[in-house]
Each structure stands twice: as C-alpha cells, then as structure tokens.
Design a protein around this motif. Structure first.
Motif: not given
Length: 211
Positions: A99, A122, A125-126, A129
């Motif tokens: 994340t 999360d 979020a991963t 990214e």
C-alpha cells in the motif's frame, strides 16, 4: 494502527511460509487452472510483481521480462529467492508494503498481482500505488479470488468471510474492478470464472495525451 496491521500480516505470512506452497496447490488446480500463466504472459519490460510470496509465478514469466518482486514477508521471499536460483531466473526482491510502494512514478511497464489483494490491509490503496508506478500505456494484470457475482456462491462467501479474515486475513468479498477504474486505469479485459469467484483483469494506464 496501520503499522500494527502490517506487523501482524508480516508475522502471519512468515509463520505460513514453509507450508504455503503445499496448502495453495489444491486451490490452484481447482480454481486457478492456467491463471498464473495467463497473468504472467501479459507482463512486458520492467515488471513489478506485488506480493511475490514464495515465487510461484516465476517460471511463467517470459524470458525478456525484467522482474522485480515485492513482498511483506522475509520468510516467503527466502523461498522465492531459492526458487529463482533453481530456475536460473534473475529477479530483484524487495521487502515492502503493497500500500506504500517505494518507487517513483512511472517506473514499471507492467504490474502483476496474483492472490494478493485479498490479504493486503487496503486493496484500493494497493491498486492506486500500482497505477502510480506504471508508465503511461503500462499494464496492470490481476488474478484474484473475489466476491462472486452470483447469489448463492456470494452468500457462502459472506458466511465464511468473518472467519477467513480473522484466521488468515483473507477477505472473500473484495472486488478490485471499481478500484482499478477509480485509479484512472482502463480495463481492456475482465472475466469471471468458477462461479464468479475467480477474476482475471487486464487494465492499461492511459497515454499522457489521452488523459
């Protein structure tokens, strides 16, 4: 709070590392079939695999892929390192948090994620990214078990999800496609298999001039 979750996850996967390959094999045969090969064959150029684990994908990548693997668990990566040596496969392995990737924007031509979004703290979020570190025109490839789009299988997943999350930090109801779109990526292929429980997604980061 986030730090404590990361430490719990690292401890869990370190503890499971030695038996992971043996335990995942039946699910691969029944659910994934050729999924790992499908995912890896879409990789090209500089490729990041998020959640490389014990390196079960290593043998499936094209020879010309320049591979980097990220994982939270040193014990899992130790097995991946030995597997890479046995295969004669060059791979850079880094310990880190999915994340919060440490690379600059537009570093990789491809990002591959297999059976990882279910267990990261999360998943949105991963994916953000992953999109950030992709070059314009780069590919995100996902192979995941997800919340089924069919009523009965999803009801079963919902029943077991609390236990699965508590025991294995394994979320049974996650659905990555909305997060892929929210991250600004264009889905070019998406399919569900095995009663909708297995998802294959290929997405691209739009070229600069098209954004």
């Amino acid at each position: 709070m986030a730090g404590s979750r990361i430490e719990r996850s690292r401890a869990l996967w370190d503890r499971l590392a030695q038996r992971y390959d043996r335990s995942i094999r039946p699910a691969e045969v029944v659910l994934l079939q050729d999924g790992r090969r499908w995912a890896c064959q879409h990789a090209r150029g500089r490729t990041l695999e998020i959640g490389i684990g014990t390196g079960r994908n290593l043998s499936e990548y094209p020879d010309d892929v320049e591979l980097t693997g990220l994982d939270l668990s040193p014990e899992m990566m130790a097995i991946a390192r030995r597997r890479a040596a046995d295969l004669g496969r060059q791979v850079e392995l880094r310990e880190g948090d999915a994340t919060d990737l440490g690379w600059p924007e537009a570093t990789f031509d491809s990002v591959v994620v297999t059976l990882t979004l279910c267990s990261v703290p999360d998943d949105a979020a991963t994916i953000r990214e992953a999109a950030r570190v992709l070059v314009p025109g780069g590919r995100l490839v996902l192979l995941e078990h997800v919340g089924s789009d069919r009523r009965v299988p999803r009801a079963v997943e919902r029943l077991f999800d609390p236990l699965s999350r508590r025991m294995m930090e394994d979320h049974l109801l996650r659905e990555p496609e909305p997060h892929v779109r929210a991250a600004g990526l264009r889905i070019v292929h998406a399919e569900r298999r095995k009663l909708g429980v297995v998802s294959r997604v290929l997405a691209e980061k739009p070229p600069v001039e098209a954004r």
